[in-house]
Scaffold this motif. Structure first.
Motif, short mmCIF file in Angstrom:
data_model
loop_
_atom_site.label_atom_id
_atom_site.label_comp_id
_atom_site.label_asym_id
_atom_site.label_seq_id
_atom_site.Cartn_x
_atom_site.Cartn_y
_atom_site.Cartn_z
N ARG A 199 0.83 -1.22 0.00
CA ARG A 199 0.00 0.00 0.00
C ARG A 199 0.86 1.27 0.00
NH1 ARG A 199 -3.11 1.21 4.23
NH2 ARG A 199 -1.81 0.12 5.77
N PHE A 200 1.99 1.22 0.68
CA PHE A 200 2.86 2.39 0.79
C PHE A 200 4.12 2.18 -0.05
CE2 PHE A 200 1.56 3.99 5.31
CZ PHE A 200 0.23 3.95 4.94
N ALA A 201 4.68 3.28 -0.52
CA ALA A 201 5.93 3.21 -1.28
C ALA A 201 6.83 4.37 -0.89
CB ALA A 201 5.65 3.24 -2.78
N VAL A 202 8.05 4.05 -0.53
CA VAL A 202 9.03 5.08 -0.18
C VAL A 202 9.94 5.32 -1.38
CG1 VAL A 202 10.63 3.37 0.85
CG2 VAL A 202 10.77 5.79 1.52
N SER A 203 10.25 6.60 -1.60
CA SER A 203 11.12 6.95 -2.72
C SER A 203 11.97 8.16 -2.34
CB SER A 203 10.30 7.24 -3.98
OG SER A 203 9.43 8.33 -3.77
N ARG A 204 12.86 8.50 -3.25
CA ARG A 204 13.83 9.56 -2.94
C ARG A 204 14.16 10.32 -4.22
NH1 ARG A 204 18.97 6.73 -0.82
NH2 ARG A 204 19.55 6.72 -3.02
N ASP A 205 14.29 11.64 -4.08
CA ASP A 205 14.74 12.49 -5.18
C ASP A 205 16.04 13.12 -4.73
OD1 ASP A 205 15.25 14.58 -7.00
OD2 ASP A 205 13.13 14.80 -7.46
N ASN A 206 17.14 12.61 -5.24
CA ASN A 206 18.44 13.12 -4.79
C ASN A 206 18.66 14.57 -5.19
OD1 ASN A 206 18.94 10.59 -3.73
ND2 ASN A 206 20.13 9.89 -5.50
N ASP A 207 18.16 14.96 -6.35
CA ASP A 207 18.34 16.35 -6.79
C ASP A 207 17.64 17.33 -5.86
OD1 ASP A 207 18.23 15.48 -10.32
OD2 ASP A 207 19.90 15.52 -8.91
N LYS A 208 16.48 16.92 -5.36
CA LYS A 208 15.73 17.79 -4.45
C LYS A 208 16.07 17.51 -2.98
CE LYS A 208 11.78 18.40 -7.55
NZ LYS A 208 10.32 18.25 -7.72
N ASN A 209 16.91 16.50 -2.76
CA ASN A 209 17.27 16.11 -1.40
C ASN A 209 16.03 15.88 -0.55
OD1 ASN A 209 19.57 15.40 0.13
ND2 ASN A 209 19.42 17.27 1.34
N THR A 210 15.10 15.14 -1.11
CA THR A 210 13.77 14.94 -0.51
C THR A 210 13.40 13.47 -0.58
OG1 THR A 210 13.06 17.18 -1.09
CG2 THR A 210 11.33 15.57 -0.65
N VAL A 211 12.75 13.02 0.48
CA VAL A 211 12.23 11.65 0.55
C VAL A 211 10.71 11.72 0.59
CG1 VAL A 211 12.21 9.53 1.91
CG2 VAL A 211 14.30 10.88 1.76
N TYR A 212 10.08 10.73 -0.03
CA TYR A 212 8.62 10.71 -0.14
C TYR A 212 8.06 9.42 0.44
CZ TYR A 212 9.73 14.29 -3.58
OH TYR A 212 10.22 15.42 -4.21
N LEU A 213 6.81 9.50 0.85
CA LEU A 213 6.06 8.31 1.23
C LEU A 213 4.69 8.39 0.57
CD1 LEU A 213 6.12 5.70 2.96
CD2 LEU A 213 4.89 6.99 4.73
N GLN A 214 4.51 7.59 -0.46
CA GLN A 214 3.22 7.51 -1.13
C GLN A 214 2.36 6.50 -0.39
OE1 GLN A 214 1.94 9.16 -4.03
NE2 GLN A 214 0.07 8.19 -3.28
N MET A 215 1.21 6.95 0.05
CA MET A 215 0.33 6.09 0.85
C MET A 215 -0.98 5.90 0.10
SD MET A 215 1.08 7.63 4.65
CE MET A 215 0.22 9.17 4.31
N ASN A 216 -1.27 4.68 -0.27
CA ASN A 216 -2.50 4.35 -0.98
C ASN A 216 -3.37 3.42 -0.14
OD1 ASN A 216 -1.50 5.75 -3.27
ND2 ASN A 216 -0.41 3.91 -3.95
#
Length: 119
Positions: A67-84
């Motif tokens: 249901r959840f997916a963790v990802s990362r954007d190195n250029d933006k130095n940001t981590v995400y958590l997509q929650m479905n």
């Protein structure tokens, strides 16, 4: 000075989706194990998901797998958590954290963002 700033929380109905962001400064997210935790009042803090290394290493709690997916954007130095497919039991304050080589003992913490899932 290290700062981890979460955003994207809010109120959503069961079955809905939210995407949390964790903007980092003072640390490079690609060099740390970046972890999402959550805590509901009266309950213990719970590990949710972690991304580390080259970004191919992702770990999830059993309760959020699929249901959840963790990802990362190195250029933006940001981590995400997509929650479905959110459930009422996902309601909690979600925290972003950074650790050196470990997902479970982070050094730095964000201030948290509230996620509330209504039934």
């Amino acid at each position: 000075q290290v700062q981890l700033v979460e955003s994207g929380g809010g109120l959503v109905q069961a079955g809905g989706s939210l995407k949390l962001s964790c903007a980092a400064s003072g640390v490079t997210v690609s060099s740390y194990a970046m972890t999402w935790f959550r805590q509901d009042p009266g309950k213990e803090r719970e590990f949710v998901a972690c991304i580390r290394g080259s970004g191919t290493s992702r770990t999830y709690a059993e309760s959020v797998k699929g249901r959840f997916a963790v990802s990362r954007d190195n250029d933006k130095n940001t981590v995400y958590l997509q929650m479905n497919s959110l459930k009422p039991e996902d309601t909690a304050v979600y925290y972003c954290a950074a650790g050196v080589g470990t997902c479970t003992s982070p050094t730095y913490w964000g201030q948290g963002t509230q996620v509330t899932v209504s039934s």
